[in-house]
Design an enzyme around this catalytic site. Structure first.
Site, PDB file in Angstrom:
ATOM      1  N   GLY A  13       0.835  -1.208   0.000  1.00 59.25           N
ATOM      2  CA  GLY A  13       0.000   0.000   0.000  1.00 59.25           C
ATOM      3  C   GLY A  13       0.864   1.250   0.000  1.00 59.25           C
ATOM      4  N   ARG A  74       1.142  -4.879  -5.631  1.00 55.69           N
ATOM      5  CA  ARG A  74       1.213  -6.110  -4.841  1.00 55.69           C
ATOM      6  C   ARG A  74       1.468  -7.197  -5.883  1.00 55.69           C
ATOM      7  NH1 ARG A  74      -2.988  -3.406  -1.571  1.00 55.69           N
ATOM      8  NH2 ARG A  74      -1.999  -2.936   0.407  1.00 55.69           N
ATOM      9  N   ASP A 105       5.450  -5.063   6.100  1.00 56.92           N
ATOM     10  CA  ASP A 105       5.942  -6.408   6.437  1.00 56.92           C
ATOM     11  C   ASP A 105       6.040  -7.336   5.229  1.00 56.92           C
ATOM     12  OD1 ASP A 105       6.426  -6.244   9.077  1.00 56.92           O
ATOM     13  OD2 ASP A 105       4.441  -6.932   9.719  1.00 56.92           O
ATOM     14  N   THR A 127       4.214   2.600   5.593  1.00 58.97           N
ATOM     15  CA  THR A 127       2.816   2.191   5.629  1.00 58.97           C
ATOM     16  C   THR A 127       2.074   3.097   6.602  1.00 58.97           C
ATOM     17  OG1 THR A 127       1.288   0.517   6.476  1.00 58.97           O
ATOM     18  CG2 THR A 127       3.548   0.289   7.183  1.00 58.97           C
ATOM     19  N   ASP A 129      -0.238   2.319   8.484  1.00 58.18           N
ATOM     20  CA  ASP A 129      -0.798   1.577   9.618  1.00 58.18           C
ATOM     21  C   ASP A 129       0.032   1.621  10.904  1.00 58.18           C
ATOM     22  OD1 ASP A 129      -2.760   0.864   7.908  1.00 58.18           O
ATOM     23  OD2 ASP A 129      -2.260  -1.259   7.784  1.00 58.18           O
ATOM     24  N   ASP A 131       2.199  -0.581  11.680  1.00 52.99           N
ATOM     25  CA  ASP A 131       2.034  -1.958  12.161  1.00 52.99           C
ATOM     26  C   ASP A 131       3.307  -2.792  12.021  1.00 52.99           C
ATOM     27  OD1 ASP A 131       2.096  -2.110   9.421  1.00 52.99           O
ATOM     28  OD2 ASP A 131       0.413  -3.479   9.230  1.00 52.99           O
ATOM     29  N   ARG A 173      -6.277  -2.832   9.392  1.00 50.93           N
ATOM     30  CA  ARG A 173      -6.930  -4.150   9.464  1.00 50.93           C
ATOM     31  C   ARG A 173      -6.490  -4.926  10.690  1.00 50.93           C
ATOM     32  NH1 ARG A 173      -7.540  -5.399   3.347  1.00 50.93           N
ATOM     33  NH2 ARG A 173      -5.306  -5.073   3.297  1.00 50.93           N
TER      34      ARG A 173
HETATM   35  P1  ADP Z   1       2.952  -4.560   2.665  1.00 52.95           P
HETATM   36  O1  ADP Z   1       4.358  -4.479   2.213  1.00 52.95           O
HETATM   37  O2  ADP Z   1       2.292  -3.218   2.720  1.00 52.95           O
HETATM   38  O3  ADP Z   1       2.781  -5.395   3.923  1.00 52.95           O
HETATM   39  P2  ADP Z   1       1.896  -6.772   1.070  1.00 52.95           P
HETATM   40  O4  ADP Z   1       1.728  -7.735   2.197  1.00 52.95           O
HETATM   41  O5  ADP Z   1       0.818  -6.687   0.055  1.00 52.95           O
HETATM   42  O6  ADP Z   1       2.107  -5.261   1.529  1.00 52.95           O
HETATM   43  O7  ADP Z   1       3.248  -7.160   0.348  1.00 52.95           O
HETATM   44  C1  ADP Z   1       3.740  -6.381  -0.731  1.00 52.95           C
HETATM   45  C2  ADP Z   1       4.431  -7.262  -1.729  1.00 52.95           C
HETATM   46  O8  ADP Z   1       5.595  -7.866  -1.137  1.00 52.95           O
HETATM   47  C3  ADP Z   1       3.642  -8.458  -2.241  1.00 52.95           C
HETATM   48  O9  ADP Z   1       2.709  -8.131  -3.202  1.00 52.95           O
HETATM   49  C4  ADP Z   1       4.769  -9.312  -2.823  1.00 52.95           C
HETATM   50  O10 ADP Z   1       5.229  -8.797  -4.044  1.00 52.95           O
HETATM   51  C5  ADP Z   1       5.862  -9.100  -1.780  1.00 52.95           C
HETATM   52  N1  ADP Z   1       5.794 -10.205  -0.810  1.00 52.95           N
HETATM   53  C6  ADP Z   1       4.936 -10.370   0.211  1.00 52.95           C
HETATM   54  N2  ADP Z   1       5.135 -11.536   0.844  1.00 52.95           N
HETATM   55  C7  ADP Z   1       6.164 -12.141   0.198  1.00 52.95           C
HETATM   56  C8  ADP Z   1       6.858 -13.375   0.350  1.00 52.95           C
HETATM   57  N3  ADP Z   1       6.527 -14.257   1.319  1.00 52.95           N
HETATM   58  N4  ADP Z   1       7.848 -13.653  -0.496  1.00 52.95           N
HETATM   59  C9  ADP Z   1       8.192 -12.787  -1.477  1.00 52.95           C
HETATM   60  N5  ADP Z   1       7.569 -11.617  -1.684  1.00 52.95           N
HETATM   61  C10 ADP Z   1       6.586 -11.288  -0.868  1.00 52.95           C
HETATM   62  O1  F6P Z   2      -1.687  -1.138   4.813  1.00 48.76           O
HETATM   63  C1  F6P Z   2      -2.276   0.077   4.501  1.00 48.76           C
HETATM   64  C2  F6P Z   2      -3.766  -0.093   4.255  1.00 48.76           C
HETATM   65  O2  F6P Z   2      -4.282   1.169   3.880  1.00 48.76           O
HETATM   66  C3  F6P Z   2      -4.559  -0.664   5.396  1.00 48.76           C
HETATM   67  O3  F6P Z   2      -4.871   0.263   6.408  1.00 48.76           O
HETATM   68  C4  F6P Z   2      -5.786  -1.171   4.680  1.00 48.76           C
HETATM   69  O4  F6P Z   2      -6.359  -2.229   5.410  1.00 48.76           O
HETATM   70  C5  F6P Z   2      -5.227  -1.658   3.382  1.00 48.76           C
HETATM   71  O5  F6P Z   2      -3.988  -0.990   3.195  1.00 48.76           O
HETATM   72  C6  F6P Z   2      -6.112  -1.409   2.185  1.00 48.76           C
HETATM   73  O6  F6P Z   2      -5.426  -1.821   1.064  1.00 48.76           O
HETATM   74  P1  F6P Z   2      -5.897  -1.650  -0.454  1.00 48.76           P
HETATM   75  O7  F6P Z   2      -7.151  -0.876  -0.488  1.00 48.76           O
HETATM   76  O8  F6P Z   2      -4.770  -0.980  -1.136  1.00 48.76           O
HETATM   77  O9  F6P Z   2      -6.072  -3.049  -0.952  1.00 48.76           O
END
Ligand code: ADP
Ligand code: F6P
Length: 322
Positions: A13, A74, A105, A127, A129, A131, A173
């Site tokens: 995000g 993502r 994360d 982010t 959040d 978090d 979330r």
């Molecule tokens: P955030 O970084 O905000 O927590 P996501 O959980 O959507 O957001 O993760 C962002 C991107 O990081 C994913 O779309 C993917 O490309 C990569 N990613 C997440 N988990 C993994 C994983 N276990 N191994 C490799 N890449 C990952």
């Molecule tokens: O991680 C940031 C965040 O805005 C969260 O607060 C929310 O739950 C989520 O991303 C929404 O993600 P999206 O609308 O981009 O799928």
């Protein structure tokens, strides 16, 4: 010796302040004599070969912009080993020895995977959040909170005019930090977060009734996205107490907008630190804030940490919002 090259990407995000972090990475890298590539659309950019060499001027006039000039994504594909190896090969082809990954994360898991595939990565927490367990602060949080604060203040104007109860859902979330901070700053009668088990009668209805007894006629309830069901809660309050209630979901308005001073400064500090680590060929680290200082720690250690919710602040909010 060949000129060292690094890259920077934003993933997951978007968050206000990501641009300030990108700017810091690009300028710190160039200052250290490195080539710096911008990677478009998160890890997808490494798979689709969407990269561009940045100059000092590529990042001019972006420190105050919301969103991310590098776009974000993502990438499901990047979770596969084959894709990670392909991305690492692409980096090697371009002479890129390190990548700064700005995200949450999930993005750090991607950074760890790419490091394991041979390309040093440094995670920077971006982010709204807040978090990320290893860091007391994530880039974007302050801007999002201040946006939510402004919105709830506006909602209070109309709730007060109509003697209503307004239930406001803010983002988060799994993390109730935006709800907690916004709730305390707006004097919310109740704050519901995913970290604390709640009982509607005890934690919402009884609190409204107690406040009503002291003469208050309008109420703000702040609810984190992870708790949700704000329309159901509004209906319940109307039926149970006979108070008109309205629910508002703030949504993505919290993700946009010009970053606050705090987000611009912390993003600049973290981006600088990430490049400092890569310049020493250090990878698999996450930049974090601890006791107000910028530090770094191992990605696996960072991902293994459990986030601690500020129960003391929650207690303060519940004590004074009466
Ligand atoms: P955030 O970084 O905000 O927590 P996501 O959980 O959507 O957001 O993760 C962002 C991107 O990081 C994913 O779309 C993917 O490309 C990569 N990613 C997440 N988990 C993994 C994983 N276990 N191994 C490799 N890449 C990952
Ligand atoms: O991680 C940031 C965040 O805005 C969260 O607060 C929310 O739950 C989520 O991303 C929404 O993600 P999206 O609308 O981009 O799928």
């Amino acid at each position: 010796m060949a000129q060292k090259a690094i890259a920077v990407l934003t993933s997951g995000g978007d968050a206000p302040g990501m641009n300030a972090a990108v700017r810091a990475v690009v300028r710190s890298g160039i200052n250290r004599g490195m080539k710096v590539f911008g990677v478009y659309r998160g890890f997808n950019g490494l798979l689709n070969k969407e990269i561009e060499e940045m100059t000092l001027r590529s990042v001019s006039e972006i420190i105050g912009n919301g969103g991310t000039m590098l776009y974000t994504a993502r990438s499901e594909e990047f979770k596969k080993k084959e894709a990670q190896l392909r991305a690492a090969d692409f980096c090697r082809d371009k002479g890129i020895s390190g990548v700064v990954v700005i995200g949450g994360d999930g993005s750090f898991q991607g950074a760890r995977a790419l490091t394991e595939a041979g390309i040093n990565c440094i995670g920077v927490p971006g982010t709204i959040d807040n978090d990320i367990a290893c860091s007391e602060y994530t880039v974007g949080f302050d801007t999002a909170m201040n946006t939510a604060l402004e919105m709830v203040d506006r909602i209070r104007d109309t709730a007060q005019s109509h003697d209503r109860c307004s239930i406001v859902e803010v983002m988060g979330r799994r993390c109730g930090d935006i709800a907690l901070q916004t709730g305390i700053a707006t004097g919310a009668t109740a704050i519901l977060v995913p970290e604390i088990e709640y009982n509607i009668e005890r934690d919402v209805i009884a609190r409204i009734i107690n406040t009503q007894k002291t003469g208050k006629k309008h109420f703000i309830i702040v609810v984190a996205e992870g708790v949700g069901k704000v329309n159901d809660l509004a209906k319940y309050i109307e039926q149970r107490l006979g108070i008109e209630a309205r629910a508002t979901i703030l949504g993505h308005v919290q993700r946009g907008g010009s970053p606050t001073l705090r987000d611009r400064v912390v993003a600049s500090q973290m981006g600088y630190k990430a490049v400092q680590l890569l310049s020493h060929d250090i990878g698999n680290r996450v930049v974090a804030m601890r006791d107000g200082k910028i530090i770094d720690l191992d990605i696996t250690e960072a991902l293994g940490m459990k986030r601690v919710f500020d129960e003391e602040l929650y207690k303060i909010a519940m004590t004074i919002s009466i």
